[in-house]
Design a protein around this motif. Structure first.
Motif, PDB file in Angstrom:
ATOM      1  N   ILE A   8       0.843  -1.205   0.000  1.00 16.88           N
ATOM      2  CA  ILE A   8       0.000   0.000   0.000  1.00 16.88           C
ATOM      3  C   ILE A   8       0.881   1.259   0.000  1.00 16.88           C
ATOM      4  CG2 ILE A   8      -1.708   1.323   1.318  1.00 16.88           C
ATOM      5  CD1 ILE A   8      -2.827  -1.440   2.232  1.00 16.88           C
ATOM      6  N   ALA A   9       1.979   1.221   0.762  1.00 16.92           N
ATOM      7  CA  ALA A   9       2.923   2.349   0.756  1.00 16.92           C
ATOM      8  C   ALA A   9       3.475   2.574  -0.650  1.00 16.92           C
ATOM      9  CB  ALA A   9       4.060   2.094   1.744  1.00 16.92           C
ATOM     10  N   GLY A  10       3.786   1.493  -1.346  1.00 15.34           N
ATOM     11  CA  GLY A  10       4.266   1.601  -2.724  1.00 15.34           C
ATOM     12  C   GLY A  10       3.215   2.182  -3.661  1.00 15.34           C
ATOM     13  N   LEU A  11       1.957   1.829  -3.418  1.00 14.85           N
ATOM     14  CA  LEU A  11       0.877   2.390  -4.251  1.00 14.85           C
ATOM     15  C   LEU A  11       0.725   3.892  -4.011  1.00 14.85           C
ATOM     16  CD1 LEU A  11      -1.747  -0.489  -3.989  1.00 14.85           C
ATOM     17  CD2 LEU A  11      -0.207   0.038  -5.906  1.00 14.85           C
ATOM     18  N   PHE A  12       0.930   4.324  -2.775  1.00 10.14           N
ATOM     19  CA  PHE A  12       0.910   5.764  -2.514  1.00 10.14           C
ATOM     20  C   PHE A  12       2.112   6.458  -3.146  1.00 10.14           C
ATOM     21  CE2 PHE A  12      -2.448   4.966   0.559  1.00 10.14           C
ATOM     22  CZ  PHE A  12      -3.257   6.082   0.351  1.00 10.14           C
ATOM     23  N   GLU A  13       3.214   5.730  -3.318  1.00  6.48           N
ATOM     24  CA  GLU A  13       4.347   6.286  -4.057  1.00  6.48           C
ATOM     25  C   GLU A  13       3.946   6.525  -5.508  1.00  6.48           C
ATOM     26  OE1 GLU A  13       8.996   5.463  -5.203  1.00  6.48           O
ATOM     27  OE2 GLU A  13       7.886   3.877  -4.210  1.00  6.48           O
ATOM     28  N   LEU A  42       2.703  11.542  -0.416  1.00 11.20           N
ATOM     29  CA  LEU A  42       4.060  11.395   0.091  1.00 11.20           C
ATOM     30  C   LEU A  42       4.048  11.087   1.593  1.00 11.20           C
ATOM     31  CD1 LEU A  42       7.153  11.680  -0.346  1.00 11.20           C
ATOM     32  CD2 LEU A  42       6.868  14.100   0.190  1.00 11.20           C
ATOM     33  N   ALA A  43       3.264  11.842   2.351  1.00 14.80           N
ATOM     34  CA  ALA A  43       3.210  11.644   3.802  1.00 14.80           C
ATOM     35  C   ALA A  43       2.661  10.262   4.146  1.00 14.80           C
ATOM     36  CB  ALA A  43       2.357  12.734   4.450  1.00 14.80           C
ATOM     37  N   ILE A  44       1.602   9.855   3.467  1.00 13.45           N
ATOM     38  CA  ILE A  44       1.013   8.536   3.741  1.00 13.45           C
ATOM     39  C   ILE A  44       1.988   7.432   3.366  1.00 13.45           C
ATOM     40  CG2 ILE A  44      -0.829   6.926   3.072  1.00 13.45           C
ATOM     41  CD1 ILE A  44      -2.647   9.435   2.755  1.00 13.45           C
ATOM     42  N   SER A  45       2.634   7.567   2.206  1.00 16.08           N
ATOM     43  CA  SER A  45       3.591   6.561   1.760  1.00 16.08           C
ATOM     44  C   SER A  45       4.737   6.407   2.753  1.00 16.08           C
ATOM     45  CB  SER A  45       4.128   6.931   0.374  1.00 16.08           C
ATOM     46  OG  SER A  45       5.006   5.946  -0.094  1.00 16.08           O
ATOM     47  N   MET A  46       5.281   7.523   3.214  1.00 13.40           N
ATOM     48  CA  MET A  46       6.397   7.468   4.164  1.00 13.40           C
ATOM     49  C   MET A  46       5.970   6.886   5.510  1.00 13.40           C
ATOM     50  SD  MET A  46       9.152   8.395   2.822  1.00 13.40           S
ATOM     51  CE  MET A  46       9.354   8.775   1.110  1.00 13.40           C
ATOM     52  N   LEU A  48       3.547   4.755   6.057  1.00 15.50           N
ATOM     53  CA  LEU A  48       3.333   3.309   5.897  1.00 15.50           C
ATOM     54  C   LEU A  48       4.660   2.575   5.723  1.00 15.50           C
ATOM     55  CD1 LEU A  48       0.162   3.310   3.619  1.00 15.50           C
ATOM     56  CD2 LEU A  48       0.293   2.744   6.059  1.00 15.50           C
ATOM     57  N   LEU A  49       5.594   3.178   5.007  1.00  9.50           N
ATOM     58  CA  LEU A  49       6.921   2.566   4.874  1.00  9.50           C
ATOM     59  C   LEU A  49       7.579   2.443   6.243  1.00  9.50           C
ATOM     60  CD1 LEU A  49       9.285   1.509   3.185  1.00  9.50           C
ATOM     61  CD2 LEU A  49      10.010   3.899   2.883  1.00  9.50           C
ATOM     62  N   TYR A  50       7.486   3.485   7.038  1.00  9.30           N
ATOM     63  CA  TYR A  50       8.030   3.443   8.393  1.00  9.30           C
ATOM     64  C   TYR A  50       7.391   2.306   9.200  1.00  9.30           C
ATOM     65  CZ  TYR A  50       8.822   4.634  13.253  1.00  9.30           C
ATOM     66  OH  TYR A  50       9.137   4.563  14.579  1.00  9.30           O
ATOM     67  N   LYS A  51       6.073   2.192   9.112  1.00 10.24           N
ATOM     68  CA  LYS A  51       5.354   1.140   9.845  1.00 10.24           C
ATOM     69  C   LYS A  51       5.817  -0.243   9.397  1.00 10.24           C
ATOM     70  CE  LYS A  51       1.925  -0.808  12.127  1.00 10.24           C
ATOM     71  NZ  LYS A  51       2.385  -1.514  13.301  1.00 10.24           N
ATOM     72  N   ALA A  52       5.966  -0.435   8.093  1.00 12.86           N
ATOM     73  CA  ALA A  52       6.374  -1.739   7.569  1.00 12.86           C
ATOM     74  C   ALA A  52       7.784  -2.106   8.011  1.00 12.86           C
ATOM     75  CB  ALA A  52       6.266  -1.748   6.047  1.00 12.86           C
ATOM     76  N   THR A  53       8.662  -1.110   8.127  1.00  9.91           N
ATOM     77  CA  THR A  53      10.045  -1.412   8.497  1.00  9.91           C
ATOM     78  C   THR A  53      10.208  -1.727   9.975  1.00  9.91           C
ATOM     79  OG1 THR A  53      10.578   0.932   8.774  1.00  9.91           O
ATOM     80  CG2 THR A  53      11.016  -0.059   6.606  1.00  9.91           C
ATOM     81  N   GLN A  54       9.142  -1.646  10.721  1.00 13.28           N
ATOM     82  CA  GLN A  54       9.225  -2.027  12.136  1.00 13.28           C
ATOM     83  C   GLN A  54       9.488  -3.522  12.293  1.00 13.28           C
ATOM     84  OE1 GLN A  54       9.139   0.475  14.660  1.00 13.28           O
ATOM     85  NE2 GLN A  54       9.386   1.529  12.714  1.00 13.28           N
ATOM     86  N   THR A  55       9.042  -4.328  11.311  1.00 12.25           N
ATOM     87  CA  THR A  55       9.267  -5.771  11.397  1.00 12.25           C
ATOM     88  C   THR A  55       9.972  -6.346  10.175  1.00 12.25           C
ATOM     89  OG1 THR A  55       7.078  -6.231  10.490  1.00 12.25           O
ATOM     90  CG2 THR A  55       7.275  -6.153  12.893  1.00 12.25           C
ATOM     91  N   ALA A  63      13.634  -1.704  -0.997  1.00  4.00           N
ATOM     92  CA  ALA A  63      13.707  -2.178  -2.382  1.00  4.00           C
ATOM     93  C   ALA A  63      12.318  -2.523  -2.926  1.00  4.00           C
ATOM     94  CB  ALA A  63      14.634  -3.394  -2.469  1.00  4.00           C
ATOM     95  N   VAL A  64      11.508  -3.180  -2.115  1.00  4.68           N
ATOM     96  CA  VAL A  64      10.153  -3.526  -2.550  1.00  4.68           C
ATOM     97  C   VAL A  64       9.324  -2.263  -2.713  1.00  4.68           C
ATOM     98  CG1 VAL A  64       8.020  -4.702  -1.868  1.00  4.68           C
ATOM     99  CG2 VAL A  64      10.227  -5.869  -1.622  1.00  4.68           C
ATOM    100  N   TRP A  65       9.434  -1.326  -1.778  1.00  2.00           N
ATOM    101  CA  TRP A  65       8.673  -0.069  -1.847  1.00  2.00           C
ATOM    102  C   TRP A  65       9.012   0.690  -3.132  1.00  2.00           C
ATOM    103  CZ3 TRP A  65      10.679   5.059  -1.172  1.00  2.00           C
ATOM    104  CH2 TRP A  65       9.699   6.045  -1.019  1.00  2.00           C
ATOM    105  N   THR A  66      10.299   0.843  -3.416  1.00  2.00           N
ATOM    106  CA  THR A  66      10.681   1.561  -4.634  1.00  2.00           C
ATOM    107  C   THR A  66      10.315   0.778  -5.881  1.00  2.00           C
ATOM    108  OG1 THR A  66      12.930   0.688  -4.531  1.00  2.00           O
ATOM    109  CG2 THR A  66      12.561   2.862  -3.572  1.00  2.00           C
ATOM    110  N   GLY A  67      10.401  -0.550  -5.796  1.00  2.00           N
ATOM    111  CA  GLY A  67      10.025  -1.382  -6.938  1.00  2.00           C
ATOM    112  C   GLY A  67       8.550  -1.281  -7.267  1.00  2.00           C
ATOM    113  N   VAL A  68       7.707  -1.369  -6.240  1.00  2.00           N
ATOM    114  CA  VAL A  68       6.261  -1.228  -6.452  1.00  2.00           C
ATOM    115  C   VAL A  68       5.976   0.159  -7.026  1.00  2.00           C
ATOM    116  CG1 VAL A  68       4.013  -1.043  -5.284  1.00  2.00           C
ATOM    117  CG2 VAL A  68       5.560  -2.913  -4.721  1.00  2.00           C
TER     118      VAL A  68
END
Length: 109
Positions: A8-13, A42-46, A48-55, A63-68
């Motif tokens: 979802i973060a990638g889709l907001f990107e 941008l704010a939502i994407s960042m 969500l990316l932050y949330k995903a990197t917690q685990t 890499a997945v975020w930028t790829g998506v």
């Protein structure tokens, strides 16, 4: 669940890149509205990316975020902005998708 958040973060990107493209095409207040959309996406994407990197491992998640975002932005460019859909573009887009899937499978999370 964090993989879903990452996608979802990638889709907001894709959303913020699309807003940049529309802002470039627009003038006056319409351009400003697209820029507001850019900053919101941008704010939502960042966030969500932050949330995903917690685990998830940061390297894999980034890499997945930028790829998506890259795949989605190329597809929006082809479908919406009428950019060329040449063989080599689609070939390398396919290899990018395969790489994203590969990262998911080799990730420890």
């Amino acid at each position: 669940m964090n993989w879903v958040i990452l996608i979802i973060a990638g889709l907001f990107e894709v959303g913020f890149a699309t807003c940049l493209g529309k802002a470039k095409e627009s003038t006056g207040p319409v351009s400003s509205y697209w820029m507001i959309g850019f900053f919101i996406c941008l704010a939502i994407s960042m966030a969500l990316l932050y949330k995903a990197t917690q685990t998830l491992p940061i390297g894999t998640a980034y890499a997945v975020w930028t790829g998506v975002g890259a795949v989605g932005t190329v597809l929006v460019g082809i479908l919406y902005f009428k950019e060329p859909a040449e063989f080599w573009r689609l070939f390398f887009l396919t290899t990018l998708i395969a790489s994203i899937i590969g990262l998911k499978f080799v990730s420890s999370q």
